[in-house]
Motif scaffolding. Sequence first.
Motif, short mmCIF file in Angstrom:
data_model
loop_
_atom_site.label_atom_id
_atom_site.label_comp_id
_atom_site.label_asym_id
_atom_site.label_seq_id
_atom_site.Cartn_x
_atom_site.Cartn_y
_atom_site.Cartn_z
N ILE A 64 0.84 -1.20 0.00
CA ILE A 64 0.00 0.00 0.00
C ILE A 64 0.87 1.25 0.00
O ILE A 64 0.57 2.22 -0.70
CB ILE A 64 -0.96 -0.01 1.21
N SER A 65 1.95 1.23 0.78
CA SER A 65 2.86 2.38 0.81
C SER A 65 3.43 2.67 -0.57
O SER A 65 3.52 3.82 -0.98
CB SER A 65 4.01 2.13 1.80
N GLU A 66 3.81 1.62 -1.27
CA GLU A 66 4.45 1.77 -2.58
C GLU A 66 3.48 2.28 -3.64
O GLU A 66 3.84 3.11 -4.48
CB GLU A 66 5.05 0.43 -3.02
N ILE A 67 2.24 1.81 -3.60
CA ILE A 67 1.28 2.11 -4.66
C ILE A 67 0.32 3.24 -4.28
O ILE A 67 0.04 4.14 -5.08
CB ILE A 67 0.47 0.85 -5.04
N LYS A 143 12.49 5.28 0.53
CA LYS A 143 11.95 5.51 -0.81
C LYS A 143 12.36 6.89 -1.32
O LYS A 143 12.69 7.07 -2.49
CB LYS A 143 10.42 5.40 -0.80
N LYS A 144 12.37 7.85 -0.41
CA LYS A 144 12.77 9.21 -0.77
C LYS A 144 14.28 9.28 -1.02
O LYS A 144 14.72 9.91 -1.99
CB LYS A 144 12.39 10.18 0.36
N VAL A 145 15.06 8.61 -0.15
CA VAL A 145 16.51 8.63 -0.30
C VAL A 145 16.95 7.98 -1.61
O VAL A 145 17.84 8.48 -2.31
CB VAL A 145 17.18 7.92 0.90
N THR A 146 16.31 6.85 -1.96
CA THR A 146 16.70 6.12 -3.17
C THR A 146 15.94 6.59 -4.41
O THR A 146 16.11 6.02 -5.48
CB THR A 146 16.43 4.61 -2.98
N GLY A 148 12.84 6.28 -5.24
CA GLY A 148 11.94 5.28 -5.77
C GLY A 148 12.60 4.02 -6.29
O GLY A 148 11.91 3.10 -6.75
N LYS A 149 13.93 3.94 -6.22
CA LYS A 149 14.65 2.76 -6.69
C LYS A 149 14.93 1.80 -5.53
O LYS A 149 14.67 2.11 -4.38
CB LYS A 149 15.96 3.18 -7.35
N HIS A 150 15.45 0.63 -5.85
CA HIS A 150 15.87 -0.36 -4.85
C HIS A 150 14.71 -0.72 -3.91
O HIS A 150 14.80 -0.54 -2.69
CB HIS A 150 17.06 0.14 -4.04
N LEU A 151 13.66 -1.26 -4.47
CA LEU A 151 12.49 -1.67 -3.69
C LEU A 151 12.87 -2.66 -2.60
O LEU A 151 12.35 -2.60 -1.48
CB LEU A 151 11.43 -2.27 -4.62
N TRP A 152 13.76 -3.60 -2.91
CA TRP A 152 14.17 -4.61 -1.94
C TRP A 152 14.79 -3.99 -0.69
O TRP A 152 14.62 -4.51 0.42
CB TRP A 152 15.18 -5.58 -2.58
N LEU A 153 15.51 -2.87 -0.88
CA LEU A 153 16.19 -2.23 0.25
C LEU A 153 15.19 -1.65 1.24
O LEU A 153 15.26 -1.93 2.44
CB LEU A 153 17.12 -1.13 -0.26
N ARG A 154 14.26 -0.85 0.75
CA ARG A 154 13.30 -0.23 1.68
C ARG A 154 12.33 -1.27 2.26
O ARG A 154 11.89 -1.14 3.40
CB ARG A 154 12.54 0.91 1.01
#
Length: 232
Positions: A64-67, A143-146, A148-154
């Motif tokens: 939900i956070s991502e979308i 998500k802000k630091v990356t 929007g990239k590196h979904l696995w990290l966040r």
Amino acid sequence: MTALQKLSAGRIYLILAALFITSLVVSNLIFQKFFYWDFFGIYRFEISVGVLPYPITFLITDTISEIYGKKKANQVVTLGIFASVFSLLIILLANALPSVPWSPVGDEVFSNVFGATAIAVGASMMAYLLAQYVDIYVYHFWKKVTKGKHLWLRNNFSTFCSQFVDTFAVIFLLSVFGELDWSLFGGLLLSGFLFKALIALLDTPLLYLSVYLFRKKFNLKQGEELPDSESL
């Protein structure tokens, strides 16, 4: 975003919210049974069956956070609190009512199974509230630091932080209220956190799959959230 897409997004959000609330409430109801799992002879987990549905809640809030965004993720967390309180009131009422002699489940059995639920739900809600907001905050921070990239990290970093907070708080509160012996604290904390961390790693592909399907369905770019999600 078309009206049809907006309607579809709203319906999917309701399904995710229903799965989230069900997982949360069930985890509070079944927590008194403990089991062990020998992980390929490397480590023996001794944990409550209540942790089985609980990681699902973090997978759902991350999706939900991502979308849908931070606001909708916080909203479903708040709904979970109301659902937990409501289920607690029903259980307290059921436990207070005397059973008839022919009842398949008598007062003693019912109380043994659900009697500690009030303390469990209270401890779980406090820990859950803190952990879920930690999860959402850390998720959006990364998500802000990356960008929007590196979904696995966040996904994993937020879940590891929040699951440790949740596991520590629940076991600590149950020990304080006398539901668990303090001698079990260290073992349960380690087993609970390692199990949840393992599940977090295993559910990363599921998060990638769900995010991919959402982005494809709603034509979203990497890191992009649904527009006007507040009105869903």
